[in-house]
Design an enzyme around this catalytic site. Structure first.
Site, PDB file in Angstrom:
ATOM      1  N   HIS A 125       0.842  -1.200   0.000  1.00 24.43           N
ATOM      2  CA  HIS A 125       0.000   0.000   0.000  1.00 24.43           C
ATOM      3  C   HIS A 125       0.879   1.253   0.000  1.00 24.43           C
ATOM      4  O   HIS A 125       1.835   1.325   0.777  1.00 24.43           O
ATOM      5  CB  HIS A 125      -0.913   0.002   1.236  1.00 24.43           C
ATOM      6  CG  HIS A 125      -1.795   1.207   1.296  1.00 24.43           C
ATOM      7  ND1 HIS A 125      -2.970   1.300   0.588  1.00 24.43           N
ATOM      8  CD2 HIS A 125      -1.657   2.384   1.942  1.00 24.43           C
ATOM      9  CE1 HIS A 125      -3.529   2.470   0.808  1.00 24.43           C
ATOM     10  NE2 HIS A 125      -2.751   3.158   1.632  1.00 24.43           N
ATOM     11  N   SER A 152       3.809   0.660   2.708  1.00 22.34           N
ATOM     12  CA  SER A 152       3.645  -0.369   3.738  1.00 22.34           C
ATOM     13  C   SER A 152       3.280  -1.701   3.104  1.00 22.34           C
ATOM     14  O   SER A 152       2.494  -1.746   2.151  1.00 22.34           O
ATOM     15  CB  SER A 152       2.495  -0.011   4.690  1.00 22.34           C
ATOM     16  OG  SER A 152       2.615   1.290   5.223  1.00 22.34           O
TER      17      SER A 152
HETATM   18  N1  NHR Z   1      -9.514  -6.221   0.623  1.00 20.23           N
HETATM   19  C1  NHR Z   1      -9.562  -6.366   1.936  1.00 20.23           C
HETATM   20  N2  NHR Z   1     -10.585  -7.057   2.429  1.00 20.23           N
HETATM   21  N3  NHR Z   1      -8.658  -5.848   2.790  1.00 20.23           N
HETATM   22  C2  NHR Z   1      -7.651  -5.121   2.301  1.00 20.23           C
HETATM   23  O1  NHR Z   1      -6.774  -4.622   3.152  1.00 20.23           O
HETATM   24  C3  NHR Z   1      -7.533  -4.906   0.906  1.00 20.23           C
HETATM   25  C4  NHR Z   1      -8.506  -5.498   0.088  1.00 20.23           C
HETATM   26  C5  NHR Z   1      -8.468  -5.303  -1.305  1.00 20.23           C
HETATM   27  C6  NHR Z   1      -7.488  -4.509  -1.857  1.00 20.23           C
HETATM   28  C7  NHR Z   1      -5.584  -2.958  -1.663  1.00 20.23           C
HETATM   29  C8  NHR Z   1      -5.986  -1.558  -1.228  1.00 20.23           C
HETATM   30  C9  NHR Z   1      -4.823  -0.584  -1.200  1.00 20.23           C
HETATM   31  O2  NHR Z   1      -3.659  -0.964  -1.063  1.00 20.23           O
HETATM   32  C10 NHR Z   1      -6.542  -3.908  -1.043  1.00 20.23           C
HETATM   33  C11 NHR Z   1      -6.544  -4.118   0.338  1.00 20.23           C
HETATM   34  C12 NHR Z   1      -8.788  -0.836  -3.656  1.00 20.23           C
HETATM   35  C13 NHR Z   1      -9.609  -0.005  -2.917  1.00 20.23           C
HETATM   36  C14 NHR Z   1     -10.896   0.519  -3.504  1.00 20.23           C
HETATM   37  O3  NHR Z   1     -11.507   1.418  -2.961  1.00 20.23           O
HETATM   38  C15 NHR Z   1      -9.224   0.299  -1.625  1.00 20.23           C
HETATM   39  C16 NHR Z   1      -8.055  -0.209  -1.090  1.00 20.23           C
HETATM   40  C17 NHR Z   1      -7.236  -1.048  -1.843  1.00 20.23           C
HETATM   41  C18 NHR Z   1      -7.612  -1.357  -3.129  1.00 20.23           C
HETATM   42  N4  NHR Z   1     -11.385  -0.074  -4.627  1.00 20.23           N
HETATM   43  C19 NHR Z   1     -12.653   0.235  -5.292  1.00 20.23           C
HETATM   44  C20 NHR Z   1     -13.709  -0.821  -4.930  1.00 20.23           C
HETATM   45  O4  NHR Z   1     -14.875  -0.427  -4.917  1.00 20.23           O
HETATM   46  C21 NHR Z   1     -12.588   0.163  -6.793  1.00 20.23           C
HETATM   47  C22 NHR Z   1     -11.519   0.957  -7.434  1.00 20.23           C
HETATM   48  C23 NHR Z   1     -11.262   0.538  -8.878  1.00 20.23           C
HETATM   49  O5  NHR Z   1     -11.758  -0.528  -9.334  1.00 20.23           O
HETATM   50  O6  NHR Z   1     -10.531   1.279  -9.553  1.00 20.23           O
HETATM   51  O7  NHR Z   1     -13.363  -2.002  -4.788  1.00 20.23           O
HETATM   52  O8  NHR Z   1      -5.058   0.635  -1.250  1.00 20.23           O
HETATM   53  C1  GAR Z   2       1.356   0.940  -6.384  1.00 18.61           C
HETATM   54  O1  GAR Z   2       1.740   2.203  -5.949  1.00 18.61           O
HETATM   55  C2  GAR Z   2       0.563   0.232  -5.299  1.00 18.61           C
HETATM   56  O2  GAR Z   2       1.034   0.483  -4.019  1.00 18.61           O
HETATM   57  C3  GAR Z   2      -0.759   0.869  -5.499  1.00 18.61           C
HETATM   58  O3  GAR Z   2      -0.931   0.970  -6.869  1.00 18.61           O
HETATM   59  C4  GAR Z   2       0.343   1.044  -7.509  1.00 18.61           C
HETATM   60  C5  GAR Z   2       0.442  -0.100  -8.460  1.00 18.61           C
HETATM   61  O4  GAR Z   2       1.622  -0.032  -9.177  1.00 18.61           O
HETATM   62  N1  GAR Z   2      -1.795   0.080  -4.921  1.00 18.61           N
HETATM   63  C6  GAR Z   2      -2.918   0.583  -4.539  1.00 18.61           C
HETATM   64  O5  GAR Z   2      -3.143   1.776  -4.568  1.00 18.61           O
HETATM   65  C7  GAR Z   2      -3.908  -0.417  -4.073  1.00 18.61           C
HETATM   66  N2  GAR Z   2      -5.121   0.251  -3.838  1.00 18.61           N
HETATM   67  P1  GAR Z   2       2.101  -1.241 -10.093  1.00 18.61           P
HETATM   68  O6  GAR Z   2       0.893  -1.758 -10.850  1.00 18.61           O
HETATM   69  O7  GAR Z   2       3.091  -0.610 -11.024  1.00 18.61           O
HETATM   70  O8  GAR Z   2       2.712  -2.279  -9.220  1.00 18.61           O
END
Ligand code: NHR
Ligand code: GAR
Length: 237
Positions: A125, A152
């Site tokens: 993240h 992180s």
């Molecule tokens: N799922 C769970 N249950 N727990 C976590 O900690 C997760 C997860 C899924 C993904 C990555 C996360 C990040 O690193 C991750 C961690 C997407 C969103 C989001 O809002 C939030 C956090 C992360 C990834 N996604 C939207 C949704 O409605 C859609 C966005 C899109 O499709 O472009 O799923 O930040």
């Molecule tokens: C990275 O910065 C990762 O941490 C972030 O998206 C980028 C992906 O880069 N992830 C998120 O924001 C998850 N919600 P990459 O496709 O080049 O690895």
């Protein structure tokens, strides 16, 4: 059955090693960092498959270019989140991974998916969690006037971006920084700490305890702070 990856890229597969499945949605630069660490023999894992929820993810091309098996599980093809989660889980399970790595994966996963892979799913993240969970972390760090930002790696739990932290790398925010420049510097650090955390897991040094990550038998009260020298992944001769 011999997969494409086994035939065309022997250094990326070895039956005795931990199998990982990498989930992506975008560019796949973190995937590339994992591939490079494996090639340097600094990461003793096999990539069973790279799975994307986006058919157009540039990271899929990169994976195929490395001879890896790829799949698309397009969330738009499913009626709801539960149906997508179930389909994704089936495809991931098909490779029998010991670890699932979210490397720029952009769909929130439901409790049943997360429960199934509990203790064997890591996410990278782009912020110093618990600051800036969710999306647009770089713009938010700038707007908040943060002087330190970073990345992180954490175990994935039901708590979005709130699972137990494993390792962090800090990046100084510069005067007049832009979200793009800051993101690029954070990404460099992501490429170091994600393979490192995977290596710890593959070496049996890292696991998920009740409420915290456990590294070398010690419960992490704080994430391991990556400083870039001593603990960098060593290449083997
Ligand atoms: N799922 C769970 N249950 N727990 C976590 O900690 C997760 C997860 C899924 C993904 C990555 C996360 C990040 O690193 C991750 C961690 C997407 C969103 C989001 O809002 C939030 C956090 C992360 C990834 N996604 C939207 C949704 O409605 C859609 C966005 C899109 O499709 O472009 O799923 O930040
Ligand atoms: C990275 O910065 C990762 O941490 C972030 O998206 C980028 C992906 O880069 N992830 C998120 O924001 C998850 N919600 P990459 O496709 O080049 O690895």
């Amino acid at each position: 059955m011999s997969t494409l990856s086994e035939r065309s890229s022997p250094t990326l597969s070895d039956g005795a090693k931990l199998t990982i499945v990498v989930l992506i949605s975008g560019n796949g630069s973190n995937l590339q960092a994992i591939i490079e660490a494996i090639r340097r023999q600094a990461l003793p894992v096999t990539i069973g498959a790279v799975i994307s929820n986006q058919a157009q993810a540039p990271g899929l091309r990169l994976a195929r270019a490395s001879g890896l098996t790829t799949e698309v599980v397009d969330h738009c093809q499913y009626a709801d989140r539960a149906a997508f989660d179930q389909a994704l889980r089936e495809r991931v399970d098909a490779y029998r991974p010991g670890l699932v790595v979210l490397a720029g994966f952009m769909r929130i996963l439901g409790d049943s998916f997360v429960g199934h892979f509990r203790g064997r799913m890591l996410n990278i993240h782009p912020s110093l969690l618990p600051r800036h969970a969710g999306r647009n972390t770089h713009a938010r760090a700038l707007r908040a006037g943060d002087t330190m930002h970073g990345a992180s790696v954490h175990f994935v739990t039901e708590d979005l971006d709130g699972g137990p932290l494993v390792v962090q790398a800090r990046v100084a925010v510069l005067r007049d920084d832009s979200a793009e420049r800051l993101a690029a510097r954070v990404l460099e650090q992501e490429h170091r700490i994600l393979p490192l955390a995977i290596r710890w897991f593959a070496d049996g040094r890292l696991r998920l305890g009740e409420s915290a990550a456990i590294l070398d038998g010690v419960q992490l009260q704080q994430p391991y702070l990556f400083s870039g020298d001593g603990e960098a992944l060593e290449s083997c001769p």
